[in-house]
Design a protein around this motif. Sequence first.
Motif, PDB file in Angstrom:
ATOM      1  N   ASP A 149      -7.531  -1.792  -1.972  1.00 55.04           N
ATOM      2  CA  ASP A 149      -8.519  -2.752  -1.492  1.00 55.04           C
ATOM      3  C   ASP A 149      -9.869  -2.304  -2.035  1.00 55.04           C
ATOM      4  OD1 ASP A 149      -6.500  -3.976  -0.007  1.00 55.04           O
ATOM      5  OD2 ASP A 149      -6.892  -2.712   1.738  1.00 55.04           O
TER       6      ASP A 149
ATOM      7  N   GLU B  77      -6.202 -12.322   0.406  1.00 56.79           N
ATOM      8  CA  GLU B  77      -6.967 -11.069   0.450  1.00 56.79           C
ATOM      9  C   GLU B  77      -7.620 -10.862  -0.908  1.00 56.79           C
ATOM     10  OE1 GLU B  77      -4.688  -7.664   1.693  1.00 56.79           O
ATOM     11  OE2 GLU B  77      -4.093  -8.606   3.579  1.00 56.79           O
TER      12      GLU B  77
ATOM     13  N   TRP C 136      -9.800  -8.931  -1.751  1.00 57.00           N
ATOM     14  CA  TRP C 136     -10.118  -7.517  -1.981  1.00 57.00           C
ATOM     15  C   TRP C 136      -8.912  -6.708  -2.450  1.00 57.00           C
ATOM     16  CZ3 TRP C 136     -10.695 -10.135   2.664  1.00 57.00           C
ATOM     17  CH2 TRP C 136      -9.627 -10.006   3.566  1.00 57.00           C
ATOM     18  N   HIS C 137      -7.722  -7.291  -2.369  1.00 52.65           N
ATOM     19  CA  HIS C 137      -6.521  -6.513  -2.661  1.00 52.65           C
ATOM     20  C   HIS C 137      -6.106  -6.650  -4.129  1.00 52.65           C
ATOM     21  CE1 HIS C 137      -2.594  -4.688  -1.212  1.00 52.65           C
ATOM     22  NE2 HIS C 137      -2.332  -5.046  -2.456  1.00 52.65           N
TER      23      HIS C 137
ATOM     24  N   HIS D 294       0.815  -1.216   0.000  1.00 50.17           N
ATOM     25  CA  HIS D 294       0.000   0.000   0.000  1.00 50.17           C
ATOM     26  C   HIS D 294       0.852   1.271   0.000  1.00 50.17           C
ATOM     27  CE1 HIS D 294      -4.167  -1.409   0.244  1.00 50.17           C
ATOM     28  NE2 HIS D 294      -3.702  -2.437   0.935  1.00 50.17           N
TER      29      HIS D 294
HETATM   30 ZN   LIG Z   1      -4.685  -4.397   0.857  1.00 50.17          ZN
END
Ligand SMILES: [Zn+2]
Length: 209
Positions: free
Chosen positions: A90, A148, A150-151, A83
């Motif tokens: 995300d 993840e 969502w990432h 990030h």
């Molecule tokens: Zn993330």
Amino acid sequence: LTAGSGRAFSRLQQRAKRQGFDLRIASSYRDYERQLAIFNGKVSGQRPVTDDHGLVLSRADCAALPWLLRILRFSALPGVSRHHWGSDCDVFDAARISRDSLQLVPREYDAQGPCGALSQWLTEQIERDDAEGFFRPYDRDRGGVAPEPWHLSYRPDAERFARFVNREEALMLWRGRLLHEVGKPTQAVALLATIEEHGEALWARFVVL
Ligand SMILES: [Zn+2]
């Protein structure tokens, strides 16, 4: 997001919209200080640390190394978070869940979850290499960072940034040396002795470049 990843994200968003999704970013760029605050807050127990099923764990029952491993499953060490790059974000489906109620947990992205259909659509685009340059760096469990869904990461930019990340510089940051880019002092990372002792193994297992 960086200019390139921002434009690519807009294109992906338009395509998602035609499928009935409202693809939005829950979180994208995060600086070193912010990630340091998240990480140190988890070490001290001020922020919740959970097991793989979302159960909140108690710091009291846990020695330094297992506690660190628990945290790293869901949170990156500052300085090595994807990030920091502006190429990663995300995402969620704002047509089906609000930003405020979103927790970024796996069940929200399962088939029955509010972001399940969007997640499935993204999987199909990524598998066909037709996701405007985005991919999922945490697509499956490799024994380190938890999956993840969502990432998303914009590969053309992320690949360039990944080349600048190295263990020696990360160690300097963790020890609280000056951040040479901005020239301001920072505090040391919590559990520094444990991180230094297991540095190589932690790097291999938890730093996804
Ligand atoms: Zn993330």
